[in-house]
Motif scaffolding. Structure first.
Motif, PDB file in Angstrom:
ATOM      1  N   PHE A 294       0.831  -1.210   0.000  1.00 18.12           N
ATOM      2  CA  PHE A 294       0.000   0.000   0.000  1.00 18.12           C
ATOM      3  C   PHE A 294       0.862   1.254   0.000  1.00 18.12           C
ATOM      4  N   LEU A 295       1.893   1.278   0.847  1.00 16.93           N
ATOM      5  CA  LEU A 295       2.730   2.477   0.982  1.00 16.93           C
ATOM      6  C   LEU A 295       3.522   2.751  -0.292  1.00 16.93           C
ATOM      7  N   ARG A 296       4.107   1.711  -0.874  1.00 13.80           N
ATOM      8  CA  ARG A 296       4.910   1.941  -2.078  1.00 13.80           C
ATOM      9  C   ARG A 296       4.082   1.887  -3.352  1.00 13.80           C
ATOM     10  N   GLY A 297       2.841   1.396  -3.253  1.00 17.52           N
ATOM     11  CA  GLY A 297       1.973   1.353  -4.430  1.00 17.52           C
ATOM     12  C   GLY A 297       1.449   2.715  -4.830  1.00 17.52           C
ATOM     13  N   ILE A 298       1.366   3.634  -3.851  1.00 16.12           N
ATOM     14  CA  ILE A 298       0.959   5.013  -4.130  1.00 16.12           C
ATOM     15  C   ILE A 298       2.219   5.834  -4.374  1.00 16.12           C
ATOM     16  N   ASP A 299       2.300   6.460  -5.525  1.00 19.26           N
ATOM     17  CA  ASP A 299       3.510   7.183  -5.896  1.00 19.26           C
ATOM     18  C   ASP A 299       3.792   8.326  -4.919  1.00 19.26           C
ATOM     19  N   MET A 300       5.075   8.650  -4.836  1.00 13.45           N
ATOM     20  CA  MET A 300       5.514   9.713  -3.928  1.00 13.45           C
ATOM     21  C   MET A 300       4.845  11.046  -4.226  1.00 13.45           C
ATOM     22  N   LEU A 301       4.612  11.324  -5.497  1.00 15.51           N
ATOM     23  CA  LEU A 301       3.963  12.586  -5.863  1.00 15.51           C
ATOM     24  C   LEU A 301       2.528  12.623  -5.364  1.00 15.51           C
ATOM     25  N   ILE A 302       1.843  11.459  -5.414  1.00 22.13           N
ATOM     26  CA  ILE A 302       0.466  11.407  -4.919  1.00 22.13           C
ATOM     27  C   ILE A 302       0.433  11.629  -3.418  1.00 22.13           C
ATOM     28  N   TRP A 303       1.354  10.971  -2.698  1.00 24.99           N
ATOM     29  CA  TRP A 303       1.440  11.203  -1.253  1.00 24.99           C
ATOM     30  C   TRP A 303       1.690  12.688  -0.967  1.00 24.99           C
ATOM     31  N   SER A 304       2.544  13.302  -1.771  1.00 29.53           N
ATOM     32  CA  SER A 304       2.846  14.719  -1.563  1.00 29.53           C
ATOM     33  C   SER A 304       1.596  15.577  -1.721  1.00 29.53           C
ATOM     34  N   LEU A 305       0.809  15.312  -2.759  1.00 32.36           N
ATOM     35  CA  LEU A 305      -0.430  16.072  -2.964  1.00 32.36           C
ATOM     36  C   LEU A 305      -1.404  15.856  -1.815  1.00 32.36           C
ATOM     37  N   ILE A 306      -1.462  14.620  -1.297  1.00 36.91           N
ATOM     38  CA  ILE A 306      -2.364  14.331  -0.170  1.00 36.91           C
ATOM     39  C   ILE A 306      -1.938  15.126   1.056  1.00 36.91           C
ATOM     40  N   PHE A 307      -0.643  15.123   1.360  1.00 43.43           N
ATOM     41  CA  PHE A 307      -0.175  15.818   2.558  1.00 43.43           C
ATOM     42  C   PHE A 307      -0.245  17.338   2.402  1.00 43.43           C
ATOM     43  N   ILE A 308      -0.083  17.822   1.179  1.00 37.64           N
ATOM     44  CA  ILE A 308      -0.235  19.266   0.956  1.00 37.64           C
ATOM     45  C   ILE A 308      -1.666  19.689   1.256  1.00 37.64           C
ATOM     46  N   ARG A 309      -2.631  18.871   0.831  1.00 39.73           N
ATOM     47  CA  ARG A 309      -4.033  19.169   1.127  1.00 39.73           C
ATOM     48  C   ARG A 309      -4.318  19.060   2.621  1.00 39.73           C
ATOM     49  N   ALA A 310      -3.619  18.140   3.292  1.00 42.08           N
ATOM     50  CA  ALA A 310      -3.898  17.905   4.712  1.00 42.08           C
ATOM     51  C   ALA A 310      -3.177  18.906   5.624  1.00 42.08           C
ATOM     52  N   PHE A 311      -1.919  19.195   5.317  1.00 44.18           N
ATOM     53  CA  PHE A 311      -1.103  20.012   6.221  1.00 44.18           C
ATOM     54  C   PHE A 311      -0.681  21.348   5.637  1.00 44.18           C
TER      55      PHE A 311
END
Length: 444
Positions: A294-311
């Motif tokens: 799950f962690l590596r299946g989501i690309d780093m850029l997608i995680w970045s967009l998620i955290f930008i929206r969250a934090f």
């Protein structure tokens, strides 16, 4: 009775079948590759892309990234003449320090571009002498531009229409005329005002002059020593923003370091839960391995967009994105290393009466340490590049500054500067990680 093995008889028909098979493969494989390339050529819209390509603009941007230009501009509505580096008001020449190739007469000028290229600006009229072609004339009017060209074919470098005259016979010479202004561009190699601002007291000084000034006791600014004054002027250069760029580079490195170390610290203990020889519970192993997927299946850029929206924006979001993705990747690599350890070493430590934690410490960790160090250092080096891309999305660092310089066509030299610095940082990280690997693994 003979014991010799009878060899199979090869008939002409068998030979023919083999020849047909090889010929079919020899023909079918290239045809398949050609069919695939033909499909992708049209599916990806390559013809449309090529039809929209502007190679001449690419050449201009490449020129702007390694050279600078001085603008000689006559603003017709206000009837004033300005000579400035890159057209910037804060880098405007005064009458006392005009370039020697510009002769100013009130609001008129004669501009010698070298090699016979000469521009004369008189009132609203511009005459551009082009060797081998003739004199191109543009006269600004209230409705547009009246254009007078030499007889014969019009070269490709002359763009003439009722609204604008644009003549660029060479990459380093350009003249434009509209109804509001006449502008001459003269290009020079190198980056303008790189060390000090145009109006700085240090502008134009040679290295020997700067060296002598640094050793002098006579301060240029009573608040700073001469050496610190030079450093201050360099870092606070408004055109190049050296100080801000160095801070952004430091943020990018810290983003990569924090994310990678966090991933390694979480990935190692989770790897024990995912390793078959350390966790007998199949349910726990299955859950941990799916967490890695799950962690590596989501690309780093997608995680970045998620955290930008969250934090919100900031380097922390980039570090979290790196940590989440690399926890899955490093955890999987560590678990595979744990499953391939030599159990004899663990049994040897057990025979000494060591407890479970001591068996891990002295029997397991030394075996996976080379893999652990090598992989962590490799991901640290890779994440330095990734942090630049993540920063471009809004996580900060050098990536955000790189995108800002690319928004306009005027700052490509700044873009080149940032790209070169990024490459230098990546090279340094690569050399440093290689040195650490030799120190920690090979013992050199």
């Amino acid at each position: 009775m003979s014991n010799d093995t009878l060899e199979p008889v090869v008939t002409p028909n068998d030979v023919w079948q083999n020849v047909r098979k090889r010929a079919w493969i020899t023909i079918a494989v290239p045809l398949g590759v050609l069919a695939y390339l033909s499909y992708t050529w049209f599916a990806f819209g390559v013809p449309e892309l090529l039809s929209k390509a502007q190679p001449e603009r690419a050449v201009i941007l490449a020129t702007d990234s390694v050279a600078h230009k001085i603008h000689v501009t006559k603003l017709l509505r206000r009837d004033i003449l300005e000579v400035a580096i890159e057209g910037e008001r804060r880098a405007t020449f005064e009458e006392t320090n005009m370039p020697d190739w510009v002769a100013v007469d009130d609001t008129d000028a004669t501009v010698d571009l070298g090699d016979g290229y000469l521009v004369e600006i008189i009132g609203k009229r511009m005459d551009f002498t082009v060797p081998g072609y003739g004199v191109v004339t543009g006269i600004a009017t209230n409705t547009g531009v009246d254009i007078i060209l030499p007889e014969g074919d019009v070269p490709d470098y002359v763009k003439a229409n009722p609204k604008k005259l644009d003549v660029r016979p060479t990459l380093d010479r350009r003249v434009q005329v509209t109804r509001t202004k006449i502008e001459v561009h003269n290009y020079f190699g190198g980056w303008e005002n790189f060390w000090f601002p145009f109006h700085s007291e240090l502008y134009g000084m040679s290295f020997s002059q700067l060296y002598a000034l640094a050793l002098s006791a006579d301060r240029m600014d009573p608040n700073y020593s001469n050496l610190w004054f030079m450093v201050h002027e360099f870092l606070e250069n408004p055109d190049w923003q050296h100080g801000e760029i160095f801070v952004a580079l430091f943020e990018t490195i810290m983003m990569a370091v924090l994310g990678t170390i966090t991933a390694a610290l979480f990935g190692l203990p989770l790897a024990f839960l995912a390793a078959r020889n350390f966790t007998p519970s199949m349910f726990l192993r299955f859950g941990t391995r799916r967490l890695f997927d799950f962690l590596r299946g989501i690309d780093m850029l997608i995680w970045s967009l998620i955290f930008i929206r969250a934090f919100g924006l900031g380097p922390l979001t980039g570090a979290l994105a790196i940590a989440f993705t690399d926890t899955g990747s490093l955890g999987k690599l560590f678990s595979e290393a744990l499953e391939n350890i030599d159990n004899k070493q663990v049994e040897g430590v057990r025979a000494t009466g060591a407890n479970q934690w001591q068996r891990y410490r002295f029997g397991v960790i030394p075996q996976i340490l080379p893999v652990f160090v090598s992989q962590v250092l490799y991901y640290l080096e890779s994440n330095t590049r990734s942090a630049t891309v993540i920063g471009a999305l809004g996580a900060g660092g050098i990536g955000l500054m790189l995108v800002e310089t690319m928004k306009t066509s005027r700052d490509w030299e700044n873009t080149s500067y940032i790209i070169i610095l990024t490459i230098v940082v990546v090279i340094i990280m690569d050399q440093t990680s290689g040195w650490l690997r030799r120190k920690l693994i090979e013992g050199k």
